[in-house]
Scaffold this motif. Structure first.
Motif, PDB file in Angstrom:
ATOM      1  N   ALA A  27     -25.055 -57.067  -7.493  1.00  0.00           N
ATOM      2  CA  ALA A  27     -23.624 -57.005  -7.751  1.00  0.00           C
ATOM      3  C   ALA A  27     -23.356 -56.123  -8.960  1.00  0.00           C
ATOM      4  N   SER A  28     -22.214 -55.450  -8.969  1.00  0.00           N
ATOM      5  CA  SER A  28     -21.862 -54.569 -10.073  1.00  0.00           C
ATOM      6  C   SER A  28     -20.347 -54.441 -10.139  1.00  0.00           C
ATOM      7  N   PRO A  29     -19.812 -53.903 -11.219  1.00  0.00           N
ATOM      8  CA  PRO A  29     -18.368 -53.678 -11.291  1.00  0.00           C
ATOM      9  C   PRO A  29     -17.940 -52.597 -10.305  1.00  0.00           C
ATOM     10  N   GLY A  30     -16.727 -52.736  -9.773  1.00  0.00           N
ATOM     11  CA  GLY A  30     -16.175 -51.668  -8.947  1.00  0.00           C
ATOM     12  C   GLY A  30     -15.838 -50.461  -9.805  1.00  0.00           C
ATOM     13  N   ALA A  31     -15.912 -49.278  -9.246  1.00  0.00           N
ATOM     14  CA  ALA A  31     -15.649 -48.056 -10.001  1.00  0.00           C
ATOM     15  C   ALA A  31     -14.204 -48.029 -10.497  1.00  0.00           C
ATOM     16  N   PRO A  32     -13.969 -47.539 -11.713  1.00  0.00           N
ATOM     17  CA  PRO A  32     -12.608 -47.476 -12.250  1.00  0.00           C
ATOM     18  C   PRO A  32     -11.817 -46.280 -11.747  1.00  0.00           C
ATOM     19  N   GLY A  33     -12.372 -45.511 -10.811  1.00  0.00           N
ATOM     20  CA  GLY A  33     -11.680 -44.379 -10.211  1.00  0.00           C
ATOM     21  C   GLY A  33     -12.114 -44.212  -8.776  1.00  0.00           C
ATOM     22  N   ALA A  34     -11.307 -43.484  -7.991  1.00  0.00           N
ATOM     23  CA  ALA A  34     -11.604 -43.290  -6.569  1.00  0.00           C
ATOM     24  C   ALA A  34     -12.438 -42.046  -6.316  1.00  0.00           C
ATOM     25  N   GLY A  35     -12.831 -41.343  -7.386  1.00  0.00           N
ATOM     26  CA  GLY A  35     -13.673 -40.163  -7.219  1.00  0.00           C
ATOM     27  C   GLY A  35     -12.912 -38.888  -6.935  1.00  0.00           C
TER      28      GLY A  35
END
Length: 500
Positions: A27-35
């Motif tokens: 598990a990890s944090p979701g990305a703070p941007g959509a790329g």
């Protein structure tokens, strides 16, 4: 990273270790941007939104906004935390009915759900907030929310949602919407989709209820508050139509009505070229204070300046064309903006042909001749304009020339087949410039790399206007004889460019 953010991350990490102990999943944090290469902070990763329920209260006195947004989403990965794009002051957050910790930092609302989230898990996210939106600025010192003498405008591109509801703010994550806004009696609150009526409340407020049932991008979701004359009708196709005209329009009001009231007619014409109209309602809003026009899904908004010279159906054709090119089929990344603006600008050429005020060929030649070879206009590439030039005039005008060049190259039959195939195959989704080029080659049976390289990706003025032969080039008419259509199109671009 702030001290508080580090502490939150540590708590999230511990929670993840508990939830995911004994498994091989990480598990990890979701990305703070959509790329997005142009705007890396727009949007977020780790989840997909299916619906927003936005329930607000707004007091024009003091520009006070409060309310709750409920987001229905699904996790696309195992998550310890994830982000929403939002700038206002948050009071509380609940995720799947449990209180969640949160940190607000420069437009990023980072949420840490208790125990983490599993991939594929349904999420119900409830965010309660209150603030003065016009006083809130983003990291660039910009405020997209506009306070007006009688209300407010929550309208903007490429961003606006962060000033009035939390979201995954990128066109690649579309959702359906319910927007319900309570305002003082005698004030109107207008949004997208179908108008579901009003509800009188006991505190001197009236709640306005709107529903969008087709996938909708966050920046295309708008809110206009003020005192308006509202006109409702049913189109010949049986759809509800709602137009709203600010009571502050003054002498331009009748010209605005003479233009926007023709929305069903213009929609019907464009549907013949682009395919069936993709949405459940039609309409428009005309107001001062906006400074441009924007193709908000089902209900475009127009500044009254478009109508100060009289009726202007060209700007209406431009914004309605976006319902196919930009709203139903949205950009995959903001570098793909030509797919929005080039085709909407070309719709003005088509409308000009339809009403007998200049053929598409004449309009293309006029635009080509308008800009000298040494004009910086020719150095902006519509196919990849750069983040600072997303709304440059070249994206509109040179973009329309690229569309006309395609029409000339493949002929009318294949050209309109390309447009209708694109809007059908990409309906309610996203597309890239490269995908459009590939589809154009597939449908036409022609190799079109050189054409698109010339008009979309090469700096400098091409050797000749698309469709004009060398012999005709020697007889070029002076641009002082400006066609009626171009006079109005030029004003459209001046105002549309004002919100860069």
């Amino acid at each position: 990273m702030s001290i508080r953010s580090k502490a939150t991350a540590a708590v999230a990490s511990a929670a993840a270790m508990t939830l995911f102990a004994g498994t091989a999943l990480a598990a990890s944090p979701g990305a703070p941007g959509a790329g997005d290469p142009y705007f890396p902070t727009y949007g977020n990763g780790g989840y997909d939104v299916s619906h927003y329920d936005i329930r607000l209260n707004y007091n024009p006195n003091g520009d006070q906004l409060s309310g709750t947004t409920t987001i229905l989403a699904k996790a696309t990965q195992d998550l310890t935390q994830f982000n929403l794009d939002f700038l206002l002051k948050v009071k509380s957050v609940r995720i799947n009915n449990a209180p969640a910790s949160f940190v607000s930092d420069d437009g990023e609302l980072t949420l840490t759900p208790r125990g983490g989230v599993r991939k594929g898990q349904d999420l119900t996210i409830v965010v309660t907030y209150a603030d003065t939106p016009s006083a809130v600025k983003d990291r660039n010192g910009f405020t997209a929310w506009t306070k007006t003498p009688d209300g407010a405008l929550a309208i903007g591109e490429p961003e606006i949602s962060a000033w009035w509801y939390p979201s995954n703010d990128h066109p690649t994550d579309k959702a359906t919407f319910d927007v319900n806004v309570a305002v003082p009696n005698g004030v109107e609150a207008i949004s997208n989709g179908t108008f579901l009526g009003t509800t009188r409340q006991i505190n001197g407020y009236t709640r306005w209820n709107w529903r969008s049932t087709k996938p909708q991008a966050t920046y295309l979701t708008f809110l206009t508050i003020g005192q308006f004359e509202i006109r409702q009708s049913t189109t010949p196709s049986g759809q509800p139509s709602l137009n709203a005209y600010s009571e502050r329009l003054g002498e331009s009001g009748d010209a605005a009505k003479a233009s926007v009231e023709r929305t069903p007619e213009i929609t019907e014409f464009l549907a013949e070229n682009f395919g069936p109209y993709p949405f459940e309602a039609q309409g428009g809003v005309v107001t001062p204070d906006l400074g441009y026009a924007l193709e908000n899904q089902t209900r475009s908004n127009y500044d009254d300046a478009f109508f100060r010279r009289g009726a202007n159906t060209y700007v209406v054709a431009h914004e309605i064309a976006h319902q196919w090119f930009g709203d139903s089929v949205s950009v995959h990344h903001w570098r793909d903006i030509w797919l929005n603006e080039g085709f909407a600008s070309y719709a003005e050429f088509l409308w000009s042909e339809h009403v007998g005020e200049g053929t598409a060929q004449e309009n293309a030649e006029f635009v080509y001749d308008l800009y000298p070879a040494d004009d910086p206009f020719w150095n902006v590439l519509p196919g990849d304009p750069g983040a600072g030039n997303v709304f440059d005039g070249a994206v509109y005008d040179r973009g329309a020339l690229a569309v006309h060049a395609l029409r000339v190259a493949v002929g009318d039959e294949k050209f309109f087949e390309v447009l209708r195939t694109w809007t059908a195959e990409k309906k309610y989704s996203n597309g890239t410039v490269e995908e459009f080029i590939a589809l154009a080659e597939r449908v036409s049976g022609q190799q079109l790399d050189q054409l698109f390289q010339t008009w979309l990706f090469t700096k400098g003025k091409p050797a000749e206007a698309p469709g004009r032969s060398a012999s005709e080039a020697s007889k070029t008419l002076s641009v002082t004889a400006e066609p009626k259509s171009r006079a109005k199109i030029k004003l459209t671009h001046e105002l549309l460019d004002a919100h860069k």
